[in-house]
Design an enzyme around this catalytic site. Structure first.
Site, PDB file in Angstrom:
ATOM      1  CG  ASP A  61       1.942   2.962 -14.039  1.00 17.89           C
ATOM      2  OD1 ASP A  61       2.306   3.301 -12.861  1.00 17.89           O
ATOM      3  OD2 ASP A  61       2.361   3.672 -15.138  1.00 17.89           O
ATOM      4  CB  THR A  94      -0.091   8.129 -12.017  1.00 21.95           C
ATOM      5  OG1 THR A  94       0.045   6.800 -11.871  1.00 21.95           O
ATOM      6  CG2 THR A  94       1.392   8.641 -12.367  1.00 21.95           C
ATOM      7  CB  THR A  95      -3.604   5.586  -9.142  1.00 24.76           C
ATOM      8  OG1 THR A  95      -2.799   4.746 -10.147  1.00 24.76           O
ATOM      9  CG2 THR A  95      -5.201   5.280  -9.361  1.00 24.76           C
ATOM     10  CG  ASP A 386       5.783   3.256 -10.174  1.00 23.72           C
ATOM     11  OD1 ASP A 386       5.920   3.866 -10.985  1.00 23.72           O
ATOM     12  OD2 ASP A 386       4.563   2.354 -10.031  1.00 23.72           O
TER      13      ASP A 386
HETATM   14  P1  ADP Z   1      -0.415   5.312  -7.343  1.00 19.26           P
HETATM   15  O1  ADP Z   1      -0.627   5.194  -8.895  1.00 19.26           O
HETATM   16  O2  ADP Z   1      -1.143   6.518  -6.764  1.00 19.26           O
HETATM   17  O3  ADP Z   1       0.872   5.092  -6.932  1.00 19.26           O
HETATM   18  P2  ADP Z   1      -0.874   2.512  -6.441  1.00 19.26           P
HETATM   19  O4  ADP Z   1      -1.542   1.490  -6.900  1.00 19.26           O
HETATM   20  O5  ADP Z   1       0.799   2.446  -6.437  1.00 19.26           O
HETATM   21  O6  ADP Z   1      -1.166   4.070  -6.955  1.00 19.26           O
HETATM   22  O7  ADP Z   1      -0.956   2.600  -4.800  1.00 19.26           O
HETATM   23  C1  ADP Z   1      -0.777   3.547  -3.894  1.00 19.26           C
HETATM   24  C2  ADP Z   1      -1.313   3.544  -2.668  1.00 19.26           C
HETATM   25  O8  ADP Z   1      -1.324   2.163  -2.133  1.00 19.26           O
HETATM   26  C3  ADP Z   1      -0.493   4.519  -1.625  1.00 19.26           C
HETATM   27  O9  ADP Z   1      -1.640   5.000  -0.866  1.00 19.26           O
HETATM   28  C4  ADP Z   1       0.192   3.504  -0.666  1.00 19.26           C
HETATM   29  O10 ADP Z   1       0.149   4.001   0.503  1.00 19.26           O
HETATM   30  C5  ADP Z   1      -0.792   2.233  -0.657  1.00 19.26           C
HETATM   31  N1  ADP Z   1      -0.036   1.122  -0.310  1.00 19.26           N
HETATM   32  C6  ADP Z   1       1.010   0.539  -0.801  1.00 19.26           C
HETATM   33  N2  ADP Z   1       1.417  -0.512   0.028  1.00 19.26           N
HETATM   34  C7  ADP Z   1       0.409  -0.841   0.947  1.00 19.26           C
HETATM   35  C8  ADP Z   1       0.244  -1.944   1.778  1.00 19.26           C
HETATM   36  N3  ADP Z   1       1.079  -2.753   1.944  1.00 19.26           N
HETATM   37  N4  ADP Z   1      -1.079  -1.724   2.564  1.00 19.26           N
HETATM   38  C9  ADP Z   1      -1.738  -0.732   2.186  1.00 19.26           C
HETATM   39  N5  ADP Z   1      -1.637   0.215   1.410  1.00 19.26           N
HETATM   40  C10 ADP Z   1      -0.601   0.247   0.602  1.00 19.26           C
HETATM   41 MG    MG Z   2       2.280   3.551  -6.779  1.00 17.49          MG
END
Ligand code: ADP
Ligand code: MG
Length: 533
Positions: A61, A94-95, A386
């Protein structure tokens, strides 16, 4: 005229001017983005954070990582602030937000190298950020309460890659049900969802309680362990004889008087319990203490009672059961009692919980997370939070976009087109803004071990031919229509991330002078080690 130098500030102040300041700031921002980069997306890696007291957090996270890092550089701290805003506003993304900000600054550096003035860059970035919101609006799809299927997918997308893999579907169902249940005249306040954690075998036992679970046991083993058709008295005052603040002295001159006095006390207590019985309560939750004699009488009357229940829990119980916390016995009436199908005490290893289950139309609920170790439980808690944040966000703004980088590619494509309509150098800045957004799909691919250049080229050409929802499905490692594949995110995650990222990037680019006063602890005299004696 004298040649004496003029001092504006004390000599020990650190100052960095012009290009040096700019480059140093950009470098710091890039480094922050670099830290969280590898955690992005479902195939992102985790980080292990060890605190000075040896507490360990394993997480994926963004905001948790940055907050635990105790970052000192002022610009880097501004980057952490982006993550925090994103967390408070949405609870997810957030990322993404931090990475976009880092990339915007990295790309700005390229323009600075080409002797483009910072004001031109900030102007272009500003234009691009505004335009992005407009484009996102066009790209978003409507959702409503009734589209449970989509809401579930949003929750699942939010949780992907966060240690909740096996039970994603179950969690998503819990999340959507919980959020819909606590909705009150259009308002959704996540404070009404309590998250309680318990160490036990299976993550899969995680459940949604139509009521509340809290860490308290009944005060006496003689009380029933289970009460069905519970009528709950919520008592906000101590169930004891009032203790006078000052030490009271009673003089008794005969055994008769003493007995009278004790009889009087006993009578008051008996009346208390009698009143509770009279209104028909079979459960008592007391925010304060309960006298031993009261406890004895309650047990005898077959009433389940907990003492010193926290104010927060009391309020949640009231919301869940429809009861009201009373502050005096005379206030206690049948109407103030809360109702639940069941109140019971359950032991899970060392922990004892009181459950209040089966409340009718509760406006407060509990998600009880089960898991083998505290690290697992904590990461699942973050994943569920989340998911909750994203579902609430969808219901509030009623629009979603295709995830897996699809929306970023399309946004970048349309921004470039928009850039071409501009004359002057801001066009170059808009171009760089667009490529900063592409950094998201590029990183998603890279973190999943795919070739980022191949992926980017293919995605761009697909989007050029009108396939606006093509993105990465990293569950199967393929390029697909991510909307159809159920990788769906609230549109607001993106608008918020772009907003705060561009704001901070612009702010940082405007800085050309960093003046840092030395951190001399006040009242402490420093000795110069170089003094010669
Ligand atoms: P953040 O802190 O920004 O929410 P995450 O590690 O949760 O970071 O990653 C979010 C990203 O992962 C988003 O761009 C989302 O579209 C992508 N994502 C989530 N599930 C999938 C999936 N099954 N395949 C590809 N991308 C995905
Ligand atoms: Mg996320």
């Amino acid at each position: 005229m004298t040649d004496k130098p003029v001092f504006l500030m004390p000599e020990d102040i650190q100052r960095m001017i012009g290009k040096d300041a700019q480059r140093n700031n950009i470098q710091a921002a890039k480094m922050v983005a670099e830290v969280v980069k590898t955690t992005l997306g479902p195939k992102g890696m985790d980080k292990m954070l060890v605190s000075p007291t040896d507490d360990i957090i394993v997480t994926n996270d963004g905001v948790t990582i940055l907050e635990e890092m105790e970052i000192e550089h002022p610009v880097a701290r501004m980057m952490v602030e982006i993550a925090r805003t994103q967390e408070n506003e949405i609870g997810d993304g957030t990322t993404t937000a931090v990475m976009i900000a880092g990339k915007l600054l990295e790309n700005a550096e390229k323009l600075l190298d080409r002797k483009i003035h910072p004001t031109m860059i900030t102007k272009g970035y500003h234009l691009a950020a505004e335009k992005s919101k407009e484009i996102l609006n066009e790209l978003a799809y409507q959702v409503s309460q009734e589209n449970e299927d989509i809401l579930m997918k949003v929750a699942m997308t939010a949780m992907t890659g966060k240690g909740a893999e096996d039970s994603r579907e179950r969690f998503a169902e819990i999340i959507v049900r919980a959020v819909k249940q606590i909705q009150d005249k259009g308002n959704i306040d996540l404070k009404n969802i309590k998250i309680e954690k318990i160490k036990s075998e299976g993550v899969g036992d995680t459940e949604l309680i139509s009521g509340i679970a809290f860490e308290k046991e009944r005060i006496s083993q003689d009380m029933p362990q289970i009460v069905t058709d519970a009528k709950i008295a919520l008592v906000g005052f101590p169930l004891e004889i009032k203790n006078t603040e000052v030490e009271a002295k009673i003089s008794v001159s005969s055994p008769e008087q003493l007995r009278n006095f004790l009889d009087q006390e006993e009578r008051t207590i008996r009346e208390m319990v009698h009143k509770i019985q009279l209104v028909g309560a079979n459960v008592v939750f007391c925010q304060k203490g309960i006298d031993d004699f009261v406890q004895y009488l309650l047990s005898k009357a077959g009433i389940y009672a907990c003492r010193r229940v926290s104010k927060d829990d009391m309020e949640k119980i009231a919301k869940a059961t429809g009861g009201r916390i009373v502050n005096g016995l005379n206030e206690l009436n049948v109407e103030e009692l809360g109702k639940a199908e069941l109140v019971e005490e359950v032991k899970h290893g060392e922990t004892v919980l009181t459950y209040v289950r089966g409340c009718e139309n509760p406006k407060s609920l509990t998600i009880l997370i089960h898991g083998g170790t505290s690290h697992v439980i904590d990461e699942i808690e973050r994943a569920i939070k989340d998911g909750l944040g994203d579902v609430v966000c969808c219901l509030k703004s009623e629009s979603v976009v295709a995830g897996g980088g699809a929306v970023e590619i399309e946004l970048a494509r349309r921004l470039r087109k928009f850039g071409q309509t501009l004359s002057g150098r801001e066009q170059l800045a808009v171009e760089e803004f667009a490529s900063a957004l592409e950094f998201i799909p590029v990183t998603l691919a890279e973190n999943a071990g795919l070739d980022p250049i191949d992926v980017l080229t293919e995605l761009k050409s697909l989007h050029d031919s009108g396939e606006k929802n093509k993105g990465l499905n990293l569950i199967v490692n393929k390029i697909e229509d991510t909307l159809e594949a159920g990788i769906i995110e609230p549109a607001r995650i993106k608008t918020q991330a772009i907003d705060s990222a561009s704001e901070v990037a612009i702010m940082i680019l405007r800085i050309d002078d960093v003046i840092a006063s030395s951190k001399k602890p006040k009242g402490k005299i420093e000795f110069d080690n170089n003094l010669e004696y």
